[in-house]
Scaffold this active site. Structure first.
Site, short mmCIF file in Angstrom:
data_model
loop_
_atom_site.label_atom_id
_atom_site.label_comp_id
_atom_site.label_asym_id
_atom_site.label_seq_id
_atom_site.Cartn_x
_atom_site.Cartn_y
_atom_site.Cartn_z
N HIS A 1 67.06 -27.04 47.78
CA HIS A 1 67.82 -26.66 48.97
C HIS A 1 69.14 -26.00 48.55
O HIS A 1 69.76 -26.41 47.56
CB HIS A 1 68.09 -27.90 49.84
CG HIS A 1 68.62 -27.52 51.19
ND1 HIS A 1 69.93 -27.19 51.39
CD2 HIS A 1 68.00 -27.36 52.39
CE1 HIS A 1 70.10 -26.87 52.67
NE2 HIS A 1 68.95 -26.97 53.29
N GLU B 1 64.94 -19.71 53.06
CA GLU B 1 66.13 -20.06 53.83
C GLU B 1 67.30 -19.17 53.42
O GLU B 1 67.99 -19.45 52.43
CB GLU B 1 66.51 -21.52 53.56
CG GLU B 1 65.44 -22.51 53.98
CD GLU B 1 66.03 -23.87 54.29
OE1 GLU B 1 65.90 -24.29 55.44
OE2 GLU B 1 66.65 -24.48 53.42
N GLY C 1 67.38 -27.92 60.23
CA GLY C 1 68.47 -28.85 59.97
C GLY C 1 69.05 -29.37 61.28
O GLY C 1 68.54 -30.32 61.88
N GLY C 2 70.10 -28.73 61.75
CA GLY C 2 70.83 -29.18 62.93
C GLY C 2 69.95 -29.54 64.12
O GLY C 2 70.09 -30.62 64.72
#
Ligand code: PGA
Length: 252
Positions: free
Chosen positions: A97, A169, A236-237
């Site tokens: 990541h 990403e 994520g969020g």
């Protein structure tokens, strides 16, 4: 076989109580197994992995770790190994990541070792990579992505790829609210599939799931996921909000 996957990376969020609440809310929406072409994965923090594994047993939701060390055991204070994860029923790990790379100095060399350890322990890997804003601005994004994959994954033999899920990403889109446009995502995902095909085979490239990550949310998921080479999302969020995550899953 290529699958559609929505994976939630909870990062350093949610204590035990909040983790249980979120997972129970998700299980209400998805009480039983999905059809075989679709998968839901959540990645809680290390300390909350075991309780979430227990709660999600025999459900539609699978559990991943957010990171691991490459060694099996030893004097590595504060670290967690693949065997420990396997021991509590975690069979998937997120590696590479961008937050690990930028804040914790994770290098390609370390990632090669982590990938090897995960594979040896028969874990699946969600392998993250993606360019920085300056790479995109200078038109270097394809080179950067190709280099990251070459450095960490292209030494693997064909059979290892059954355990690999790719997650593109773009760093400029992570946690920023800015998202790659559906066209940018499709363009990069098609490029990734093409380089995997060139290195290995068309068949192998067709079988790899390539997820998009970077501010995916309920409002943009459908458009992003409708692209032929975007097989899912690493979120994520929006994965911290049951209603958002549920809506993303329903868009796949
Ligand atoms: P974000 O994070 O959805 O909050 O942008 C994605 C990720 O880091 O995997």
């Amino acid at each position: 076989m290529r699958k559609n996957i929505v994976a939630g990376n909870w990062k350093m969020n949610n204590d035990l109580e909040a983790s249980k609440l979120l997972i129970n809310n998700l299980l209400q929406e998805f009480p039983s197994k999905l059809d075989a072409s679709k998968r839901i994965i959540v990645a809680p923090t290390f300390v909350n992995l075991y309780p979430i594994v227990e709660i999600t047993q025999n459900t539609a939701i699978e559990v991943a770790a957010q990171n691991m060390h490459f060694a099996q055991s030893g004097a590595f204070t504060g670290e967690i190994s693949a065997t420990m994860l396997k021991g509590i029923g975690v069979n998937i790990v997120i590696l590479g990541h961008s937050e690990r790379r930028s804040m914790f100095n994770e290098t390609d060399e370390m990632l090669v070792k982590k990938v090897e350890s995960a594979l040896q322990n028969k874990m699946e890997i969600i392998f993250c990579f993606g360019e920085m804003l300056e790479d995109r601005k200078s038109g270097n994004h394809f080179n950067v992505v190709e280099q990251q994959l070459t450095n960490a994954l292209f030494q693997l033999n064909e059979s290892a790829w059954k355990q690999i899920i790719l997650a593109y990403e773009p760093v400029w889109a992570i946690g920023t609210g800015e998202t790659a446009s559906p066209e940018q995502a499709q363009e990069m995902h098609a490029f990734i599939r093409q380089i995997v095909s060139k290195k290995y085979s068309q068949e192998l490239a067709n079988d790899v799931s390539i997820l998009y990550g970077g501010s995916m949310k309920a409002s943009n998921a459908k458009e992003l996921l409708s692209n032929s080479d975007v097989d899912g999302g690493l979120i994520g969020g929006a994965a911290l909000i049951a209603a958002e995550f549920t809506a993303i899953i329903k868009s796949m």
